[in-house]
Design an enzyme around this catalytic site. Structure first.
Site, mmCIF file in Angstrom:
data_model
loop_
_atom_site.group_PDB
_atom_site.id
_atom_site.type_symbol
_atom_site.label_atom_id
_atom_site.label_comp_id
_atom_site.label_asym_id
_atom_site.label_seq_id
_atom_site.Cartn_x
_atom_site.Cartn_y
_atom_site.Cartn_z
ATOM 1 N N ASP A 119 47.936 -17.511 68.701
ATOM 2 C CA ASP A 119 47.954 -17.975 70.080
ATOM 3 C C ASP A 119 46.655 -17.466 70.702
ATOM 4 O OD1 ASP A 119 50.050 -19.248 72.096
ATOM 5 O OD2 ASP A 119 49.078 -17.645 73.199
ATOM 6 N N LYS A 179 58.429 -16.192 70.887
ATOM 7 C CA LYS A 179 57.067 -15.874 71.308
ATOM 8 C C LYS A 179 56.898 -14.364 71.280
ATOM 9 C CE LYS A 179 53.394 -18.229 72.498
ATOM 10 N NZ LYS A 179 52.964 -19.469 71.818
#
Length: 445
Positions: A164, A124
């Site tokens: 995202d 991430k």
């Protein structure tokens, strides 16, 4: 494995990282029994290795706005675990971004990616940069500056970022353009790309569609379906749009959406025109949901409230972490909710999950429900590698297969003696076994 001891050590090393510690605790408590039944995991210290990222990159991002002012943000990339494939995970651009949030997301991504059965590890990244209110040129300058720091550490066989919160096709385009120039290759290292240059059909809808496909499987365990069901959603962005679109197609009625300013209750339900309006609302850059009630006067806006007090059959959090707490869960149960499917990442607090389990409400966690997004990202990687494009129908069939496979895994490891399906336990054990066994196969590295 002593869960309490491991968590105490982590709290000492990483104080104040509450989201990360919450995510780790949920997984460890779910897998404790099966871990202790397999001493090879303990001897190889799989858990101690799994809960710490392989590496974390943190860097300064300097960029210039349209008025010539210099701004400085922090950027991060957390490469958590690559036992089953290249690191894979999105880039979040939001003022709330910090290491705790990114570590929780990266840790969750390990198991989510494993559940898809595709060869992808967990990662991430992101920055505290806020794209809201910025011009396209300012966003381009930021994305290029971000990539100037990150490009050396990513690649199609190393680390494949994606979108995202705050990072859509526009941002992916700017980042990939700079990566391509610096690396001097067109390797498709990002996913969520534009359809003109390597993107996959259904990728924008994939998280929402996949969440509905998984929930449909949950309903089928009770010989049930979406027809005539009342559904409460949170959020109003891309994920909520995809969920609403597919639920409406399957005969359900979505009655709520929400934003930071409050929630909308639309008793008539969202039709195709209203669902299309969600895209306009998101593109407005205001980050508020209240204009929906101006556009559709039959709807009511409730400022500074969450949508979990309405009567519904199915609740699907679609916004952000810990958006549904124990009190919200009690309200939903009192109002007759039958199913809760978490489309956001860790959308429910531990207290909320406890209430759902206690009431024997079927509840499924984000790592299972929202895996369709990264699943189709994996399919995009495959298409890029083979230099081909699948049709919308072909991608949708594969997405169905991925979500069905995830649900089967959850049933295998989560069905309890009384027949109740503990989807949290099922998803965590299934994902853990795949990753842990891969780590054992590759030695202590």
């Amino acid at each position: 494995m002593n869960v309490k001891e491991i968590l105490t050590n982590l709290e000492t090393k990483h104080p104040n990282e509450k989201e990360y510690l919450q995510a780790v605790k949920e997984v460890l408590e779910s897998i404790e029994t099966i871990y202790n039944e397999n001493p090879q995991y303990e001897s190889a210290k799989v858990i101690e290795r799994l809960v710490e990222p392989d590496r974390i990159f943190t860097f300064r991002i300097s960029w210039i706005d349209d008025s010539g002012n210099v701004h400085v943000n922090l950027g991060h990339r957390i490469q958590f675990n690559n036992a089953i494939g290249p690191y894979k995970g999105g880039i979040r651009l939001h003022p709330s971004v910090n290491l705790s949030i990114l570590k929780f997301l990266g840790f969750e991504q390990i198991f989510k990616n494993a559940l898809t059965t595709l060869p992808m590890g967990g990662a991430k990244g992101g920055s505290d940069f806020n794209p809201k209110g910025k011009s396209d040129t300012e966003i381009m300058r930021f994305c290029q500056a971000f990539m100037l720091e990150l490009w050396r550490f990513i690649g199609p066989s190393t680390d494949v970022p994606a979108g995202d919160i705050g990072t859509g096709a526009r941002e992916i385009g700017f980042m990939y353009g700079m990566y391509k120039k610096l690396q001097q290759e067109n390797s498709g290292v990002f996913t969520g790309k534009g359809l003109n240059w390597g993107g996959s059909l259904i990728r924008p809808e994939a998280t929402g569609f996949g969440g509905v496909y998984f929930t449909k499987e949950m309903l089928e365990t009770k010989n049930d379906d979406f027809k005539g069901k009342i559904i409460a959603l949170s959020g109003f962005g891309n994920v909520t749009w995809g969920v609403a679109l597919k639920i409406t197609e399957l005969g359900g009625k979505v009655v709520t959406i929400s934003g930071p300013d409050g929630y909308i209750y639309d008793e008539k339900g969202l039709d195709n025109d209203k669902i299309s309006y969600l895209l306009q609302l998101r593109a407005s850059n205001n980050d508020i949901v209240s204009p929906y009630a101006d556009e559709f006067p039959e709807a009511t806006f409730y400022p500074n409230e969450k949508p979990w007090g309405v009567k519904c059959d199915i609740a699907m959090p679609c916004a952000t972490q810990n958006e549904l707490n124990g009190e919200d869960a009690e309200k939903l149960i009192a109002n007759g909710v039958q199913y809760v499917a978490e489309v956001s990442n860790m959308g429910c607090t531990p207290e909320a999950i406890h209430e759902f389990h206690k009431a024997k409400i079927l509840y499924a966690p984000g790592k299972a429900v929202n895996a369709g997004g990264v699943g189709v990202s994996g399919l995009e990687m495959s298409q890029n590698a083979m230099k081909i494009n699948w049709t919308k129908e072909e991608v949708d069939v594969k997405l169905h297969q991925i979500m069905h496979s995830i649900h089967v895994s959850c049933l295998k490891f989560g069905t309890e003696e009384d027949g109740y399906i503990n989807y949290v336990k099922g998803a965590n054990i299934a994902g853990f076994i795949k990753v842990a066994d891969s780590m054992l196969d590759q030695g202590v590295i």
